[in-house]
Scaffold this motif. Structure first.
Motif, PDB file in Angstrom:
ATOM      1  N   ARG A 746      74.040 -11.751  94.993  1.00  0.00           N
ATOM      2  CA  ARG A 746      73.480 -10.433  94.702  1.00  0.00           C
ATOM      3  C   ARG A 746      74.446  -9.333  95.145  1.00  0.00           C
ATOM      4  O   ARG A 746      74.666  -8.359  94.424  1.00  0.00           O
ATOM      5  N   TRP A 747      75.047  -9.502  96.321  1.00  0.00           N
ATOM      6  CA  TRP A 747      75.986  -8.499  96.818  1.00  0.00           C
ATOM      7  C   TRP A 747      77.226  -8.415  95.941  1.00  0.00           C
ATOM      8  O   TRP A 747      77.714  -7.317  95.639  1.00  0.00           O
ATOM      9  N   LEU A 748      77.757  -9.560  95.525  1.00  0.00           N
ATOM     10  CA  LEU A 748      78.939  -9.563  94.657  1.00  0.00           C
ATOM     11  C   LEU A 748      78.654  -8.820  93.355  1.00  0.00           C
ATOM     12  O   LEU A 748      79.458  -7.992  92.906  1.00  0.00           O
ATOM     13  N   ASP A 749      77.505  -9.121  92.745  1.00  0.00           N
ATOM     14  CA  ASP A 749      77.157  -8.458  91.485  1.00  0.00           C
ATOM     15  C   ASP A 749      76.973  -6.960  91.684  1.00  0.00           C
ATOM     16  O   ASP A 749      77.447  -6.158  90.878  1.00  0.00           O
ATOM     17  N   ASP A 750      76.265  -6.590  92.751  1.00  0.00           N
ATOM     18  CA  ASP A 750      76.026  -5.162  93.010  1.00  0.00           C
ATOM     19  C   ASP A 750      77.331  -4.430  93.300  1.00  0.00           C
ATOM     20  O   ASP A 750      77.516  -3.280  92.880  1.00  0.00           O
ATOM     21  N   THR A 751      78.220  -5.091  94.019  1.00  0.00           N
ATOM     22  CA  THR A 751      79.498  -4.458  94.368  1.00  0.00           C
ATOM     23  C   THR A 751      80.341  -4.196  93.134  1.00  0.00           C
ATOM     24  O   THR A 751      80.946  -3.127  92.988  1.00  0.00           O
ATOM     25  N   VAL A 752      80.399  -5.174  92.253  1.00  0.00           N
ATOM     26  CA  VAL A 752      81.162  -5.001  91.011  1.00  0.00           C
ATOM     27  C   VAL A 752      80.557  -3.881  90.166  1.00  0.00           C
ATOM     28  O   VAL A 752      81.268  -3.030  89.616  1.00  0.00           O
ATOM     29  N   LYS A 753      79.225  -3.847  90.080  1.00  0.00           N
ATOM     30  CA  LYS A 753      78.573  -2.802  89.290  1.00  0.00           C
ATOM     31  C   LYS A 753      78.875  -1.417  89.856  1.00  0.00           C
ATOM     32  O   LYS A 753      79.204  -0.476  89.115  1.00  0.00           O
ATOM     33  N   ARG A 754      78.793  -1.281  91.186  1.00  0.00           N
ATOM     34  CA  ARG A 754      79.082   0.010  91.802  1.00  0.00           C
ATOM     35  C   ARG A 754      80.542   0.405  91.586  1.00  0.00           C
ATOM     36  O   ARG A 754      80.861   1.583  91.405  1.00  0.00           O
ATOM     37  N   ALA A 755      81.410  -0.593  91.608  1.00  0.00           N
ATOM     38  CA  ALA A 755      82.835  -0.308  91.396  1.00  0.00           C
ATOM     39  C   ALA A 755      83.071   0.237  89.993  1.00  0.00           C
ATOM     40  O   ALA A 755      83.864   1.171  89.803  1.00  0.00           O
ATOM     41  N   TYR A 756      82.379  -0.333  89.016  1.00  0.00           N
ATOM     42  CA  TYR A 756      82.493   0.192  87.647  1.00  0.00           C
ATOM     43  C   TYR A 756      81.933   1.610  87.580  1.00  0.00           C
ATOM     44  O   TYR A 756      82.492   2.479  86.900  1.00  0.00           O
ATOM     45  N   ASP A 757      80.833   1.851  88.274  1.00  0.00           N
ATOM     46  CA  ASP A 757      80.198   3.175  88.231  1.00  0.00           C
ATOM     47  C   ASP A 757      81.024   4.227  88.983  1.00  0.00           C
ATOM     48  O   ASP A 757      81.206   5.351  88.498  1.00  0.00           O
ATOM     49  N   ASP A 758      81.523   3.845  90.187  1.00  0.00           N
ATOM     50  CA  ASP A 758      82.201   4.819  91.058  1.00  0.00           C
ATOM     51  C   ASP A 758      83.709   4.868  90.853  1.00  0.00           C
ATOM     52  O   ASP A 758      84.346   5.882  91.150  1.00  0.00           O
ATOM     53  N   GLY A 759      84.259   3.742  90.404  1.00  0.00           N
ATOM     54  CA  GLY A 759      85.716   3.662  90.268  1.00  0.00           C
ATOM     55  C   GLY A 759      86.415   3.204  91.526  1.00  0.00           C
ATOM     56  O   GLY A 759      87.634   3.084  91.557  1.00  0.00           O
ATOM     57  N   PHE A 760      85.644   2.947  92.600  1.00  0.00           N
ATOM     58  CA  PHE A 760      86.247   2.532  93.863  1.00  0.00           C
ATOM     59  C   PHE A 760      85.262   1.670  94.643  1.00  0.00           C
ATOM     60  O   PHE A 760      84.072   1.598  94.320  1.00  0.00           O
ATOM     61  N   VAL A 761      85.783   1.014  95.679  1.00  0.00           N
ATOM     62  CA  VAL A 761      84.949   0.306  96.655  1.00  0.00           C
ATOM     63  C   VAL A 761      85.337   0.815  98.038  1.00  0.00           C
ATOM     64  O   VAL A 761      86.372   1.469  98.206  1.00  0.00           O
ATOM     65  N   GLU A 762      84.515   0.508  99.039  1.00  0.00           N
ATOM     66  CA  GLU A 762      84.765   0.999 100.393  1.00  0.00           C
ATOM     67  C   GLU A 762      84.727  -0.125 101.404  1.00  0.00           C
ATOM     68  O   GLU A 762      84.006  -1.114 101.239  1.00  0.00           O
ATOM     69  N   THR A 763      85.498   0.075 102.474  1.00  0.00           N
ATOM     70  CA  THR A 763      85.473  -0.852 103.598  1.00  0.00           C
ATOM     71  C   THR A 763      84.352  -0.447 104.551  1.00  0.00           C
ATOM     72  O   THR A 763      83.636   0.521 104.330  1.00  0.00           O
ATOM     73  N   ILE A 764      84.254  -1.160 105.626  1.00  0.00           N
ATOM     74  CA  ILE A 764      83.181  -0.926 106.589  1.00  0.00           C
ATOM     75  C   ILE A 764      83.292   0.454 107.240  1.00  0.00           C
ATOM     76  O   ILE A 764      82.290   1.032 107.674  1.00  0.00           O
ATOM     77  N   LEU A 765      84.495   0.999 107.292  1.00  0.00           N
ATOM     78  CA  LEU A 765      84.704   2.338 107.852  1.00  0.00           C
ATOM     79  C   LEU A 765      84.738   3.418 106.770  1.00  0.00           C
ATOM     80  O   LEU A 765      85.091   4.561 107.047  1.00  0.00           O
ATOM     81  N   GLY A 766      84.377   3.051 105.547  1.00  0.00           N
ATOM     82  CA  GLY A 766      84.340   4.031 104.474  1.00  0.00           C
ATOM     83  C   GLY A 766      85.694   4.319 103.855  1.00  0.00           C
ATOM     84  O   GLY A 766      85.849   5.282 103.100  1.00  0.00           O
ATOM     85  N   ARG A 767      86.699   3.512 104.170  1.00  0.00           N
ATOM     86  CA  ARG A 767      88.021   3.687 103.551  1.00  0.00           C
ATOM     87  C   ARG A 767      87.953   3.194 102.103  1.00  0.00           C
ATOM     88  O   ARG A 767      87.470   2.097 101.835  1.00  0.00           O
ATOM     89  N   ARG A 768      88.445   4.001 101.187  1.00  0.00           N
ATOM     90  CA  ARG A 768      88.278   3.702  99.774  1.00  0.00           C
ATOM     91  C   ARG A 768      89.517   3.051  99.155  1.00  0.00           C
ATOM     92  O   ARG A 768      90.640   3.325  99.543  1.00  0.00           O
ATOM     93  N   ARG A 769      89.215   2.214  98.154  1.00  0.00           N
ATOM     94  CA  ARG A 769      90.282   1.724  97.275  1.00  0.00           C
ATOM     95  C   ARG A 769      89.830   1.925  95.842  1.00  0.00           C
ATOM     96  O   ARG A 769      88.812   1.358  95.414  1.00  0.00           O
ATOM     97  N   TYR A 770      90.579   2.740  95.120  1.00  0.00           N
ATOM     98  CA  TYR A 770      90.275   2.954  93.707  1.00  0.00           C
ATOM     99  C   TYR A 770      90.802   1.778  92.891  1.00  0.00           C
ATOM    100  O   TYR A 770      91.820   1.176  93.233  1.00  0.00           O
ATOM    101  N   ILE A 771      90.096   1.453  91.801  1.00  0.00           N
ATOM    102  CA  ILE A 771      90.440   0.267  91.015  1.00  0.00           C
ATOM    103  C   ILE A 771      90.581   0.661  89.548  1.00  0.00           C
ATOM    104  O   ILE A 771      89.659   0.476  88.733  1.00  0.00           O
TER     105      ILE A 771
END
Length: 872
Positions: A746-771
């Motif tokens: 569930r987390w993997l699917d949600d993370t990928v979906k958010r990445a498509y929506d936001d254009g980035f993902v975040e680490t535990i400290l909120g550091r971003r990586r755009y994809i």
């Protein structure tokens, strides 16, 4: 006399390749799509490589029908119409071509191929050598001693011999080959049921298409029937694939003469398109002429920084590396970057004033301040008042955009201009001079441009940093980490050079033994380091199955050899040989050469080179020192503490899997770690539907493999190869894993979906990586982007926790003699006097296990020994 060169560029092919190679998210600030334009510009730049051919043109397909459409209505009928976002970029691409001084050509009723064919014939008749820039195999028919086809994307140049090796026919027979097999890309039918192997045999026997068709009655079965039934289709196919070399042209070859293009119009166009990374650099000299640079003494420097109402930008200017080089001077800039100061530091008074200022709380901003920390720490001082670092901040804004975030890259990205290169000042090669040997006015002019760029960039970067919400990460993690890394760089680590020499000799001897064994298995000697020769032996001579191909031939990559190991013993011996060669070239030799007079190796720790945020070591890369192999352990035995001291190694246990449990909140995974279960055994039990007590070592290894495969986004194919099982079985294993740990799925699917929506993902400290790969038109790129989306929050968070622990440990070490030496993967390495060993073990274990509050406990294994190997 050398022949003149005619370069003919298949512009239409390059447009399509560029469009699908660059993410569709590429656009100007007003939303104009530029992915095709940018990709085309990159390819054109690679094509030119700083040289201008004698003649050249870029040829495009003309709009409307061609004679082939009239001859066969289904020709290319399967191709979708050009996308609108590609079509709107064509005028820009035409302008790129024109700015480079190349003629554009297209002829109504003909394809670009025919225009290129006609020009090729004319160029050849004029005595020129012709290079066709395209990846379209239709041009193979034009290749001869004076004609080559260059695929700039695959970096392959096709001549007659390479054509014969790839397709099994000569260029002169290529249209006959296509007439038999057809071409699905252009909807050319060919002769149904005739494949490449059959076509090659038929042409080798009967010469050309007509010879094959005439001999149909001599053949048997389906082959005879197909050649008779589809003879007309074959003749039509040959007509369709044959390039017309008699197109009426308004321009001849002599009209295509080229002159070197001026950079100014190209730069102007690239600024308009916002392609700042492609600017030529001519603007650097003009900017320098307008800069007011003052070479100052101590009083002048004090007045300069005292008058600054904003943080002072400071850049140390070195001869050599910051770790052990000479600080020649310091460049300073206040809020007005048109006025900068340069303080030479050749005398002790100036150095003393500069060190005092560095230690003061006066606000300062730098670029890669780890270097300034190194200098200040070398003098027994500490840098204070640091409020910003353009390199670290740029990385936090978007880690992948300008890697590794050098100042020249930031100047292009933020200021839309270039910086002068150091070699323009000091020269290169044998003529290179030290900065200390030059007039301080000349050094000041160069340094002034750099520090002015820093001063101008910083307000823009600082604003963007705030927009991204990354100020806390800069102030609390990245900036403190710079001092930690500087301290580690200065400490270095002792290596036993005599032991390294001994190991190198042993490894060389073992290499020679393997070379003899391989020669016996192959039936001849050859260069194992040559992938071409190795491919010939494995696949042409020994007949092993071809697993993968590269641009230039057979792949002999590690995964290929591992799969071939079950087919023939030679594959495993090559793997062993490569392992020894890597140990010699990457470790024993490099470490030996990197050791200073005091026996210590001092690498450089990089914060902005790894997109995930992991630290990277260079000069040398100690982080790649092998950990788990027997030979790797022996290399680690050469890493020593100072005499009479102990080495301490502290290693997180399964930190990334524990972070996975924390982030997913999966009940089963969290419970397993809270109870202290063996997670690999727990996973194996779930996969095989058995109790944990029944799990065998082999089954536990499968559990371990799939646990880590989850982090790195491996699919069924990759997992199957890792485990040596069929893909279907691997797929079923993955499904059973996710049934047992549904929260992870569930987390993997949600993370990928958010990445498509936001254009980035975040680490535990909120550091971003755009994809940006998620916006690509290419399916493979999007798949890679999805793997980044799921891996980065895990791996990047591991990097975050490691930095937090290192910062806290470093602070506590300031009251001790013990030193932090290395950070390797999930491991920290220290040296300590015996009297502090117990205290060091206790504080390191505490800080690492309490680096960040997770749902599951962090566990650290700490070892003590007389070498890194003993402590690990």
């Amino acid at each position: 006399m050398a022949k003149k060169r005619l370069v003919l560029v298949d512009g239409t092919a390059l447009i399509y390749r560029a469009f699908f190679a660059i993410p569709s998210s590429f656009s100007t600030s007003d939303g104009t799509p530029t992915n095709a334009s940018y990709g085309f510009a990159l390819m054109f730049r690679k094509l030119l490589a700083g040289k201008t051919p004698d003649f050249g043109a870029v040829i495009f397909d003309a709009p409307g029908r061609t004679f082939r459409d009239d001859r066969f209505s289904e020709y290319k009928a399967q191709r979708p119409p050009m996308r609108g976002e590609m079509r709107v970029q064509i005028p820009w691409i035409h302008r790129i071509v024109e700015a480079h001084g190349y003629p554009l050509m297209s002829v109504p009723g003909y394809e670009a191929d025919d225009v290129i064919g006609t020009l090729t014939k004319a160029g050849r008749e004029a005595g020129h050598e012709v290079f066709i820039i395209s990846g379209d195999k239709d041009f193979v028919q034009l290749i001869d001693d004076d004609v080559r086809m260059v695929d700039t994307v695959k970096d392959v140049t096709y001549d007659a011999e390479l054509v014969r090796k790839k397709w099994g026919v000569t260029p002169a027979r290529f249209t006959d080959y296509l007439a038999l097999v057809g071409d699905t890309a252009d909807n050319v039918p060919g002769i149904r049921g005739i494949g490449p192997k059959t076509a090659k045999k038929l042409l080798a026997t009967y010469g050309d298409l007509e010879g094959v068709l005439a001999a149909a009655d001599e053949l048997k079965g389906k082959q005879r029937e197909r050649l008779i039934e589809f003879a007309d289709a074959g003749r039509l196919s040959k007509e369709l694939v044959t390039i017309d070399c008699a197109v009426p042209l308004e321009l001849g070859v002599d009209d295509l003469a080229l002159e070197p293009a001026a950079n100014a119009p190209i730069d102007a166009l690239y600024r308009e398109l916002e392609f700042y990374s492609l600017l030529s650099g001519d603007d650097a000299a003009a900017a320098a002429d307008a800069r007011e640079v003052h070479v100052v003494d101590i009083a002048g420097a004090a007045n300069f920084v005292g008058a600054a109402a904003a943080p002072v930008a400071v850049l140390p200017i070195y001869d050599g590396a910051p770790i052990d080089g000479t600080l020649v001077g310091a460049a300073l800039s206040g809020p007005d970057p048109s006025k900068v100061a340069y303080l030479p530091l050749s005398d002790s008074g100036a150095r003393g004033w500069f060190l005092d200022w560095c230690e003061s709380e006066a606000p300062k901003v730098g670029h890669d301040v780890r270097d300034l920390h190194c200098f200040v720490l070398r003098e027994g001082r500490r840098l204070h008042g640091l409020v910003g670092d353009s390199r670290l901040a740029s990385f936090l804004i978007d880690p992948t955009r300008d890697i590794p975030h050098r100042l020249d890259q930031l100047c292009r990205a933020w200021l839309h201009r270039t910086l002068p290169e150091l070699k323009s000042l000091v020269g290169s090669g044998k003529k290179r001079r030290l900065l200390a040997e030059l007039d301080s006015v000349d050094v000041a002019a160069h340094a002034g441009e750099l520090v002015a760029a820093l001063a101008e960039c910083w307000p823009l970067i600082e604003s963007a940093l705030a927009d991204e919400g990354q100020e806390t990460n800069l102030q609390d993690v990245s900036l403190p980490m710079a001092e930690v890394l500087a301290r580690m760089q200065l400490s270095g680590v002792i290596v036993d050079v005599h032991r390294l020499d001994s190991l190198a000799g042993e490894f060389e001897a073992r290499k020679a033994e393997i070379e003899a064994e391989v020669a016996e298995l192959a039936g001849r000697s050859f260069n194992l380091g040559s992938t071409k020769q190795l491919g010939q032996v494995l696949f042409d001579e020994l007949g092993l199955p071809v697993i993968k191909r590269t641009k230039t031939g057979y792949s002999t990559a590690a995964d290929v050899l591992e799969r071939l190991a079950n087919e023939h013993p030679i594959a495993q011996r090559v793997i062993d040989w490569r392992a020894l060669a890597k140990l010699i070239n990457t470790y024993t030799r490099v470490l030996r050469e990197a050791a200073g007079e005091d026996g210590r190796v001092r690498c450089t720790f990089q914060q902005t080179a790894g997109a995930s945020g992991r630290l990277i070591t260079t000069n040398p890369d100690i982080q790649r020192t092998p950990i788990r192999t027997g030979d790797g352990k022996r290399i680690r035995e050469a890493f020593l503490p100072r005499e009479g001291w102990n080495m301490v190694s502290a290693d997180w246990s399964q930190i990334e899997l524990r972070i996975l449990a924390h982030m997913t909140g999966d009940a089963a995974l969290v419970e397993a770690y809270q109870r202290g279960d063996d997670i690999h055994r727990r996973t194996a039990a779930a996969i095989y539907s058995i109790t944990e007590a029944e799990v065998t070592p082999a089954q536990r290894n499968v559990g371990k493999t799939i646990n880590f495969a989850t982090i790195y986004g491996q699919g069924a194919t990759a997992l199957g190869q890792s485990l040596g099982i069929p893909r279907a079985e691997a797929k079923a294993t993955i499904e059973r894993y996710f049934a047992a740990f549904s929260g992870v799925r569930r987390w993997l699917d949600d993370t990928v979906k958010r990445a498509y929506d936001d254009g980035f993902v975040e680490t535990i400290l909120g550091r971003r990586r755009y994809i940006p790969e998620l916006q690509s038109n290419n399916f493979s790129d999007r798949g890679y982007g999805e793997r980044i989306a799921t891996n980065t929050p895990i791996q990047g968070s591991g990097a975050d926790l490691c930095k937090l622990a290192m910062i806290r440990i470093d602070a506590r070490l300031q009251s001790m003699e013990a030193c932090m030496l290395l950070q390797i993967h999930d491991e920290l390495v220290f040296e300590t006097p015996p009297s502090e060993t117990d205290a060091l073990v206790s504080l390191v274990k505490h800080e690492m296990e309490h680096a960040y509050p997770l749902r599951v406990p962090l566990v650290v294994d700490v070892g003590v020994g007389a070498s890194w190997s003993e402590a690990h």
